[in-house]
Design a protein around this motif. Structure first.
Motif, PDB file in Angstrom:
ATOM      1  N   ASP A 105       0.825  -1.215   0.000  1.00 50.30           N
ATOM      2  CA  ASP A 105       0.000   0.000   0.000  1.00 50.30           C
ATOM      3  C   ASP A 105       0.858   1.264   0.000  1.00 50.30           C
ATOM      4  O   ASP A 105       0.514   2.257  -0.658  1.00 50.30           O
ATOM      5  N   SER A 399      -5.248   8.767   5.480  1.00 50.67           N
ATOM      6  CA  SER A 399      -6.142   7.677   5.082  1.00 50.67           C
ATOM      7  C   SER A 399      -5.421   6.336   5.118  1.00 50.67           C
ATOM      8  O   SER A 399      -5.977   5.327   5.584  1.00 50.67           O
ATOM      9  N   LYS A 403      -6.158   2.991   7.553  1.00 47.67           N
ATOM     10  CA  LYS A 403      -6.332   1.641   7.016  1.00 47.67           C
ATOM     11  C   LYS A 403      -5.506   0.632   7.790  1.00 47.67           C
ATOM     12  O   LYS A 403      -5.944  -0.507   8.025  1.00 47.67           O
TER      13      LYS A 403
END
Length: 449
Positions: A105, A399, A403
C-alpha cells in the motif's frame, strides 16, 4: 517487517540465481557481514558500505533487513545506485515469500504521488525563500551600519540574523534531501554546502552523516544519533531503565524536565554543534567544508568586526547561536521526543515513521516557523518531496494510516512543546524508580512539580 516489494531487478525471471529465505538474510547483520534486501533482491554490502556516498552507518543500519522503502526514500534517481547494486547481488528472496500489505500500500501511494507530480519542486517557492533570507541578511548588516550599535539597532539586527540563520538551515535541509533540483543531486548537495557552510559556518558532510541516520531509523536506540543523549538526558520508556542499570553515578535525570530548557536548546548549537562540526571537518579533512566555514567567519568579521569590535562581535554571534539553537531544538524535538523510542525490530517503513513522528497543526506562520516540519510525518515518509507539497498529500497519508490502524498525531504548536517536557518528566521518573531498584536512592533532594 514487510518482506520485499515488486521486483525491478534485471535478475527477475532468472531461475539460476540463489534463492534466500529471511532466516538466511537475518544472519547477515554483523559488522563484517552485511546483507540487505531491495525489491526482493539480496545484496552483500559488507565492503561497499565503507564507500557508500551517504555514509557507512546509514546503509549498515538495515543489515539483515528489507531496505526497499528506505532505498527508494533516499534516492531521487534510482538508476544511479542500481548500477552499483549489480556488483553486490548475491541472490533473490524466495519467490513464495509475499510482500506485506502495508508495504504494498505504501509503494502504491508513492507511485500515485509521483504521477500526481508531488515530487516536482516549485522554483518560485524556493526562489522567494532564498530571497527573503538574502534581504534579511542585508538588513541585519545595514541596520547597524546606518543606525549605529545602540541597543535598539543591535536587537533588531540580532532578530534579523537569527531568522536568516534558521531559515538558511531549512533551505539547506531541502537541498540536503535533494528536494529542490531532484535528479541534479550534485548541484543540490553543493548548494547545501553554500547554505550550511558559507551562510552558517557548519558542515554539510557532518550534518548529512547524522541526519540521514535519523531518517533511516528515527527514535531507534543505538541507530538514531538523536537518541544518544545519555550524557544529559534519558528519553522514552526503555532508555531510562537501561541507563539506570548500567550507571550508578549519573545525571539527576528526574530533574531533566527542569534543566532541559536551560542547558538543552540554548547551548546545542553554540557549544555541542560547534565542537562536533569542527572536529568532524578537521579530523576527516573535509576541505570543502573547511573552506566554506572559513568563508563564513571571514565574511562575518569583515562586516561586523569594525562596527562591533572583536569581543562584541563574538558575543553577538554567541547570543545569536543560542537563540537560533533554541528555535531549532524546540521545533525538531517536539516531533520526536514525546513519541515511542525503541530498539530496532525491523518495522515496516510506514509503521516505523508513524511510531516516531507527529505533526503540528499547520498555518502560514507554523509553515514558516518550522520550515514545513509541521508536516513531519509526510516529510519522514517522503524525505525527497519538496516541502511546499507536503500539505497536499497529508489527507492521503492519513487515510493510509487509518487503514493500517496507525495513529496519525497532530498537535497545536505549544502543546507539542509542552509534551517534550512532559515526556522528559515521565522518562526521568522511570529512571529514578529503576535507579533506586538497582543502586538505592540518589542523595539529591528531588522537588516534584
Amino acid at each position: 517487517m514487510g518482506k520485499g516489494n515488486q521486483n525491478t531487478s534485471s535478475n527477475e525471471g532468472n531461475h539460476s540465481v540463489k534463492q534466500h529465505t529471511w532466516q538466511d538474510i537475518t544472519q547477515h547483520d554483523k559488522r563484517h557481514d552485511k546483507w540487505i534486501v531491495i525489491d526482493n533482491e539480496v545484496y552483500d554490502i559488507t565492503e561497499w558500505s565503507k564507500r557508500h556516498p551517504g555514509g557507512s552507518k546509514v546503509i549498515s543500519h538495515y543489515a539483515g533487513q528489507d531496505a526497499t522503502n528506505v532505498f527508494r526514500a533516499f534516492h531521487t534517481d534510482l538508476s544511479i545506485p542500481q548500477k552499483y547494486l549489480k556488483a553486490l547481488h548475491t541472490g533473490s528472496l524466495r519467490a513464495d515469500i509475499k510482500t506485506a500489505d502495508i508495504d504494498v500500500d505504501f509503494q502504491n501511494l508513492k507511485e500515485n504521488l509521483t504521477k500526481m507530480g508531488m515530487f516536482k519542486p516549485s522554483y518560485t517557492f524556493y526562489t522567494l525563500n532564498i530571497l527573503h533570507v538574502v534581504v534579511l541578511d542585508v538588513l541585519a548588516y545595514f541596520v547597524l551600519r546606518y543606525f549605529g550599535t545602540g541597543w535598539l539597532p543591535l536587537i533588531t539586527s540580532l532578530i534579523f540574523t537569527v531568522i536568516v540563520q534558521i531559515q538558511s538551515a531549512y533551505i539547506a535541509h531541502d537541498f540536503g534531501h535533494t528536494s529542490v533540483l531532484g535528479t541534479k543531486y550534485k548541484v543540490d548537495l553543493f548548494l547545501e554546502r553554500i547554505f550550511l557552510g558559507f551562510m552558517k559556518g557548519a558542515s554539510a558532510k557532518w550534518w548529512n552523516h547524522m541526519h540521514f541516520q535519523h531518517h533511516a531509523k528515527p527514535n531507534v536506540l543505538k541507530k538514531d544519533p538523536d537518541t544518544r543523549l545519555e550524557a544529559l538526558f534519558v528519553i522514552g520508556d526503555l532508555m531510562p531503565t537501561q541507563i539506570a542499570e548500567k550507571k550508578k553515578n549519573s545525571m539527576p535525570y528526574d530533574w531533566q524536565h527542569r534543566y532541559f530548557p536551560v542547558i538543552g536548546p540554548p547551548f546545542l548549537f553554540p557549544i555541542y554543534f560547534f565542537f562536533e562540526v569542527n572536529r568532524h571537518i578537521f579530523t576527516r579533512r573535509e576541505y570543502l567544508d573547511i573552506f566554506f566555514t572559513l568563508c563564513y567567519w571571514s565574511r562575518y568579521f569583515y562586516l561586523y568586526g569594525p562596527m562591533l569590535g572583536f569581543g562584541t562581535a563574538i558575543a553577538f554571534n554567541f547570543v545569536m547561536r543560542m537563540l537560533e539553537s533554541s528555535w531549532f531544538m524546540w521545533v525538531t524535538q517536539s516531533n520526536h521526543v514525546p513519541m515511542k523510542i525503541e530498539e530496532d525490530d525491523a518495522k515496516p517503513w510506514l509503521r516505523l515513521q508513524l511510531n516516531a513522528t507527529c505533526n503540528v497543526e499547520p498555518s502560514y506562520f507554523n509553515d514558516w516557523f518550522t520550515g514545513h516540519l509541521d508536516f513531519q510525518i509526510e516529510h519522514h515518509l517522503f524525505p525527497t518531496m519538496p516541502r511546499h507539497n507536503l500539505y497536499k498529500i497529508a489527507p492521503l497519508v492519513k487515510s493510509l494510516c487509518e487503514k493500517h490502524n496507525l495513529k496519525y498525531q497532530v498537535k497545536p504548536l505549544f502543546q507539542a512543546f509542552t509534551d517534550v517536557l512532559k515526556s522528559l518528566k515521565k522518562s526521568g521518573n522511570l529512571w529514578k524508580k529503576a535507579h533506586t531498584q538497582f543502586h538505592g536512592p540518589k542523595t539529591h533532594k528531588t522537588i516534584y512539580m
